[in-house]
Write an enzyme that holds these catalytic residues in place. Structure first.
Site, PDB file in Angstrom:
ATOM      1  N   ASP A  36       0.849  -1.142  -0.131  1.00  0.00           N
ATOM      2  CA  ASP A  36       0.076  -0.046   0.076  1.00  0.00           C
ATOM      3  C   ASP A  36       0.882   1.382   0.117  1.00  0.00           C
ATOM      4  O   ASP A  36       1.811   1.165   0.690  1.00  0.00           O
ATOM      5  CB  ASP A  36      -1.113  -0.060   1.328  1.00  0.00           C
ATOM      6  CG  ASP A  36      -1.974   0.959   1.119  1.00  0.00           C
ATOM      7  OD1 ASP A  36      -2.504   1.339  -0.030  1.00  0.00           O
ATOM      8  OD2 ASP A  36      -2.756   1.081   2.207  1.00  0.00           O
ATOM      9  N   HIS A  53       2.479   3.517  -9.164  1.00  0.00           N
ATOM     10  CA  HIS A  53       2.361   2.126  -9.566  1.00  0.00           C
ATOM     11  C   HIS A  53       3.354   1.517 -10.285  1.00  0.00           C
ATOM     12  O   HIS A  53       3.622   0.341  -9.730  1.00  0.00           O
ATOM     13  CB  HIS A  53       0.927   1.971 -10.228  1.00  0.00           C
ATOM     14  CG  HIS A  53      -0.234   2.056  -9.495  1.00  0.00           C
ATOM     15  ND1 HIS A  53      -0.537   1.653  -8.194  1.00  0.00           N
ATOM     16  CD2 HIS A  53      -1.540   3.092  -9.721  1.00  0.00           C
ATOM     17  CE1 HIS A  53      -1.696   2.240  -7.811  1.00  0.00           C
ATOM     18  NE2 HIS A  53      -2.374   3.092  -8.947  1.00  0.00           N
ATOM     19  N   LEU A 147      10.916 -20.309  -4.943  1.00  0.00           N
ATOM     20  CA  LEU A 147       9.996 -19.468  -4.098  1.00  0.00           C
ATOM     21  C   LEU A 147       8.423 -19.530  -4.858  1.00  0.00           C
ATOM     22  O   LEU A 147       8.309 -19.670  -6.033  1.00  0.00           O
ATOM     23  CB  LEU A 147      10.416 -17.904  -4.250  1.00  0.00           C
ATOM     24  CG  LEU A 147       9.381 -16.970  -3.742  1.00  0.00           C
ATOM     25  CD1 LEU A 147       9.465 -16.811  -2.087  1.00  0.00           C
ATOM     26  CD2 LEU A 147       9.675 -15.362  -4.089  1.00  0.00           C
TER      27      LEU A 147
HETATM   28  C1  IPE Z   1      -5.536  -2.746   0.004  1.00  0.00           C
HETATM   29  O1  IPE Z   1      -5.225  -1.347  -0.280  1.00  0.00           O
HETATM   30  C2  IPE Z   1      -5.392  -3.379  -1.668  1.00  0.00           C
HETATM   31  C3  IPE Z   1      -4.037  -3.378  -2.109  1.00  0.00           C
HETATM   32  C4  IPE Z   1      -2.906  -3.100  -1.442  1.00  0.00           C
HETATM   33  C5  IPE Z   1      -4.052  -4.322  -3.222  1.00  0.00           C
HETATM   34  P1  IPE Z   1      -6.307  -0.131  -0.556  1.00  0.00           P
HETATM   35  O2  IPE Z   1      -5.366   1.223  -0.700  1.00  0.00           O
HETATM   36  O3  IPE Z   1      -7.122  -0.568  -1.655  1.00  0.00           O
HETATM   37  O4  IPE Z   1      -6.993  -0.436   0.930  1.00  0.00           O
HETATM   38  P2  IPE Z   1      -7.945   0.724   1.562  1.00  0.00           P
HETATM   39  O5  IPE Z   1      -9.167   1.269   0.643  1.00  0.00           O
HETATM   40  O6  IPE Z   1      -7.045   1.829   2.266  1.00  0.00           O
HETATM   41  O7  IPE Z   1      -8.532   0.020   2.710  1.00  0.00           O
HETATM   42  C1  IPE Z   2      -1.607   0.198  -3.563  1.00  0.00           C
HETATM   43  O1  IPE Z   2      -1.357   1.765  -3.618  1.00  0.00           O
HETATM   44  C2  IPE Z   2      -1.860  -0.426  -4.701  1.00  0.00           C
HETATM   45  C3  IPE Z   2      -3.332  -0.473  -5.210  1.00  0.00           C
HETATM   46  C4  IPE Z   2      -4.192  -0.645  -4.202  1.00  0.00           C
HETATM   47  C5  IPE Z   2      -3.458  -1.154  -6.561  1.00  0.00           C
HETATM   48  P1  IPE Z   2      -2.505   2.833  -3.613  1.00  0.00           P
HETATM   49  O2  IPE Z   2      -2.958   2.989  -4.934  1.00  0.00           O
HETATM   50  O3  IPE Z   2      -3.671   2.366  -2.533  1.00  0.00           O
HETATM   51  O4  IPE Z   2      -1.875   3.930  -2.755  1.00  0.00           O
HETATM   52  P2  IPE Z   2      -2.497   5.037  -1.790  1.00  0.00           P
HETATM   53  O5  IPE Z   2      -3.158   4.088  -0.724  1.00  0.00           O
HETATM   54  O6  IPE Z   2      -3.665   5.718  -2.479  1.00  0.00           O
HETATM   55  O7  IPE Z   2      -1.350   5.932  -1.358  1.00  0.00           O
HETATM   56 MG    MG Z   3      -4.206   2.159  -0.629  1.00  0.00          MG
END
Ligand code: IPE
Ligand code: IPE
Ligand code: MG
Length: 258
Positions: A36, A53, A147
């Site tokens: 995240d 990303h 792995l």
């Molecule tokens: C959780 O992250 C999902 C992934 C890392 C793939 P999100 O960014 O989607 O989660 P919330 O919305 O903050 O809970």
């Molecule tokens: C995690 O990073 C990747 C996915 C959930 C696909 P986020 O896109 O959720 O990044 P933040 O949480 O907005 O910083």
């Molecule tokens: Mg996120």
């Protein structure tokens, strides 16, 4: 910013003979990561989310290498949740494009490093072409043993549990299963993760402290480590810090240690 935002537990005592798994001092067999913080990483730099990303994909590469070097047997990465379909179409298209690129350009390297790929989640929601590419990637790496890399894609713990319940109900309705004979192992055979070990260590980056529908069944006794680092900045040193934190945890599984 502190690297570790979780409390350090007292060192593990000698486990009683009937404790069902190895104490925390043994390296985790299975590490699961909620990757995240890509969006916040991009926002902090004033660049598009796609750049965050992309940097996240580079962190995946580093983490796979670091997990192999650390002797981790299973690595599960939460890449896209069933709730991430709620994001804007443009971001979803970008993420699909990155997945397509990853499979086309990084699979050969993963395979030569001895990685076996598994996918959990509703892959068909990505479309027939990507679903087929994921199945091909699994088939191409099936003989690898260094792995086991599990990619959680369009994965949601609740959807997984409902699908398992539906399959079991169907089986019971058709007379193929006595409900009284269903046990935990029998239930788990209906999950996407059938045959995989449960995660011992679950890491979430970016400072958020929640599961966001990840491995709800499987993480029942996982040790949770929350790191403040944003996913695109994650590297071997962060994995090492989480492993050190895990090594200091006392795992009891409901039993008593002495
Ligand atoms: C959780 O992250 C999902 C992934 C890392 C793939 P999100 O960014 O989607 O989660 P919330 O919305 O903050 O809970
Ligand atoms: C995690 O990073 C990747 C996915 C959930 C696909 P986020 O896109 O959720 O990044 P933040 O949480 O907005 O910083
Ligand atoms: Mg996120």
């Amino acid at each position: 910013m502190a690297l570790l935002s979780s409390r350090r537990a007292p060192s593990a005592a000698v486990p009683a003979a009937d404790v069902p798994a190895a104490p925390g001092r043994a390296p985790p067999r299975h590490v699961a990561i909620i990757m995240d913080g890509n969006g916040r990483w991009a926002a902090a730099r004033g660049v598009p989310r796609l750049a965050g990303h992309r940097a996240g994909v580079a962190a995946v590469r580093r983490t796979v290498e670091a997990a192999i070097a650390a002797g981790v047997g299973w690595l599960t990465l939460y890449a896209f949740s069933s709730e991430n379909w709620r994001r804007p179409q443009e971001e979803i298209a970008d993420l699909k494009g990155l997945l397509r690129h990853y499979l086309a350009h990084e699979l050969a390297e993963l395979a030569s490093a001895g990685v076996r790929l598994h996918v959990i989640g509703e892959r068909e929601r990505f479309g027939a072409e990507l679903a087929a590419a994921l199945a091909a990637a699994e088939a191409d790496t099936v003989a690898n043993t260094r792995l086991d890399l599990v990619m959680a894609l369009s994965y949601g713990g609740r959807a997984e549990l409902v699908a398992a319940a539906r399959a079991i109900a169907r089986q019971a309705g058709a007379g193929g299963l006595d409900p009284a004979a269903l046990d935990e192992a029998g239930f788990a055979r209906h999950l996407f993760t059938a045959g995989m070990p449960d995660p011992d260590l679950l890491i979430r980056t970016s400072g958020e402290r929640r599961l966001s529908n990840f491995l709800l069944w499987q993480a029942a006794y996982a040790e949770l480590v929350f790191l403040d680092v944003l996913w695109p900045d994650f590297g071997a040193e962060h994995l090492a810090a989480a492993l050190a934190e895990y090594a200091g945890r006392e795992r009891r599984f409901g039993a008593r240690l002495g």
